[in-house]
Motif scaffolding. Structure first.
Motif, mmCIF file in Angstrom:
data_model
loop_
_atom_site.group_PDB
_atom_site.id
_atom_site.type_symbol
_atom_site.label_atom_id
_atom_site.label_comp_id
_atom_site.label_asym_id
_atom_site.label_seq_id
_atom_site.Cartn_x
_atom_site.Cartn_y
_atom_site.Cartn_z
ATOM 1 N N GLY A 1 0.776 -1.230 0.000
ATOM 2 C CA GLY A 1 0.000 0.000 0.000
ATOM 3 C C GLY A 1 0.809 1.282 0.000
ATOM 4 O O GLY A 1 1.979 1.315 -0.387
ATOM 5 N N ILE A 2 0.156 2.350 0.478
ATOM 6 C CA ILE A 2 0.742 3.684 0.524
ATOM 7 C C ILE A 2 1.105 4.036 1.963
ATOM 8 O O ILE A 2 0.257 3.942 2.856
ATOM 9 C CB ILE A 2 -0.242 4.745 -0.007
ATOM 10 C CG1 ILE A 2 -0.708 4.416 -1.418
ATOM 11 C CG2 ILE A 2 0.387 6.142 0.058
ATOM 12 C CD1 ILE A 2 0.317 4.610 -2.492
ATOM 13 N N THR A 3 2.347 4.430 2.193
ATOM 14 C CA THR A 3 2.767 4.942 3.499
ATOM 15 C C THR A 3 2.851 6.454 3.424
ATOM 16 O O THR A 3 3.582 6.995 2.596
ATOM 17 C CB THR A 3 4.127 4.371 3.916
ATOM 18 O OG1 THR A 3 4.034 2.950 4.051
ATOM 19 C CG2 THR A 3 4.582 4.969 5.248
ATOM 20 N N GLU A 4 2.092 7.129 4.275
ATOM 21 C CA GLU A 4 2.114 8.581 4.340
ATOM 22 C C GLU A 4 2.993 9.035 5.502
ATOM 23 O O GLU A 4 2.909 8.487 6.602
ATOM 24 C CB GLU A 4 0.701 9.128 4.545
ATOM 25 C CG GLU A 4 0.663 10.644 4.726
ATOM 26 C CD GLU A 4 -0.608 11.119 5.418
ATOM 27 O OE1 GLU A 4 -1.239 12.049 4.903
ATOM 28 O OE2 GLU A 4 -0.954 10.563 6.490
ATOM 29 N N ILE A 5 3.842 10.038 5.251
ATOM 30 C CA ILE A 5 4.603 10.698 6.314
ATOM 31 C C ILE A 5 4.170 12.153 6.322
ATOM 32 O O ILE A 5 4.336 12.853 5.326
ATOM 33 C CB ILE A 5 6.120 10.601 6.088
ATOM 34 C CG1 ILE A 5 6.567 9.133 5.985
ATOM 35 C CG2 ILE A 5 6.875 11.296 7.221
ATOM 36 C CD1 ILE A 5 8.046 8.959 5.684
ATOM 37 N N TYR A 6 3.592 12.598 7.432
ATOM 38 C CA TYR A 6 3.149 13.988 7.498
ATOM 39 C C TYR A 6 3.707 14.658 8.749
ATOM 40 O O TYR A 6 4.099 13.996 9.706
ATOM 41 C CB TYR A 6 1.621 14.087 7.465
ATOM 42 C CG TYR A 6 0.922 13.788 8.777
ATOM 43 C CD1 TYR A 6 0.592 14.815 9.658
ATOM 44 C CD2 TYR A 6 0.578 12.488 9.135
ATOM 45 C CE1 TYR A 6 -0.064 14.561 10.858
ATOM 46 C CE2 TYR A 6 -0.076 12.223 10.324
ATOM 47 C CZ TYR A 6 -0.391 13.259 11.184
ATOM 48 O OH TYR A 6 -1.027 13.001 12.375
ATOM 49 N N GLY A 7 3.743 15.971 8.717
ATOM 50 C CA GLY A 7 4.243 16.730 9.862
ATOM 51 C C GLY A 7 4.524 18.163 9.461
ATOM 52 O O GLY A 7 4.495 18.510 8.275
#
Length: 262
Positions: A44-50
């Motif tokens: 799948g898709i791994t999101e990194i946010y911040g």
């Protein structure tokens, strides 16, 4: 030989291999991150946010290097595609610093890390989509790729028509996932944040539920007010549920040679 005429045992073994690859991971090159997450998942898709400066792109650049390591060291042994939409000059000097750090760590490996990172830059969502559907498709046919990074999804924020934006993002993710299943690579998408008045959260990931429903793993990066004796700011990466509830967290610092344990 056509696929539908292959022996059953061949089709079964191929199916099992695909399932095995589905659960593989890529090392972050940092023990605390690997202990928390088990590595970057292929599935799948791994999101990194911040927030800005919290370490999102630093993690991505380190993954550019670790993904190229041989499988026995937690990598894929393949190249990396980095699709940058943040504008300005890509920090290739920083990527070189991290590469040198891993070359010193593994002196017996003869890997030209910089030569196997395929960089493309865009300022509009249309350019990103065209690249994924056309140029990436062409590249995957002639080059082994173990990781694709989109930094960042913020390129979709200017689109005010939420229905059109949701459909466009859904199309992009669908193409990426189809390619990932076919060519066996992991996907990371960086996301920006936005503040919401009277919310229990200081900030939330951009692009709303339309984007949240497309991802599989959500990771949040943030700074703390603490520093190490060497003067490095302690940062936190958290595994986050889609409702933004933090499940688990780990600390890390950013040094000249990359992401490290604090």
């Amino acid at each position: 030989m056509k696929a539908n005429k292959c022996p059953k045992y061949y089709r079964f073994s191929k199916l099992m291999a695909n399932r095995w690859n589905h659960w593989k991971t890529i090392s972050f090159g940092c023990e605390t991150l690997n202990d928390l997450l088990g590595g970057l998942p292929y599935r799948g898709i791994t999101e990194i946010y911040g927030e800005s400066g919290s370490g999102k792109s630093q993690i991505c650049m380190q993954l550019c290097v670790t993904a190229q390591l041989p499988p026995e060291l937690g990598g894929t042994g393949k190249g990396v595609v980095y699709l940058s939409t943040t504008g300005g000059i890509f920090p290739s000097g920083r990527l070189q610093e991290i590469s040198r750090g891993f070359q010193e760590k593994y002196p017996n490996l003869s890997i030209d890390f910089m030569n196997r990172v395929f960089l493309q830059q865009f300022v509009e969502a249309k350019g990103l989509i065209n690249c994924v559907t056309e140029q990436l498709k062409s590249l995957l046919k002639r080059q082994e790729i173990g990781l694709v990074i989109v930094d960042s999804m913020g390129v979709f924020r200017p689109e005010r028509n939420k229905i059109f934006r949701a459909a466009t993002m859904r199309n992009l993710v669908s193409v990426l996932k189809d390619f990932a299943d076919k060519y066996n690579f992991a996907i990371v998408c960086v996301n920006e944040v936005t503040s919401i008045p009277n919310s229990q959260h200081d900030f939330v990931p951009s692009l709303g539920l339309a984007w949240a429903n497309l991802i599989n793993t959500r990771l949040k990066t943030s700074k703390t007010n603490r520093t190490t004796p060497s003067g490095h700011t302690v940062r936190i990466i958290s595994r986050v549920h889609k409702n933004l509830t933090i499940k688990e967290s780990a600390e890390f610092i950013i040094t000249k040679t990359g992401i490290c344990n604090p």
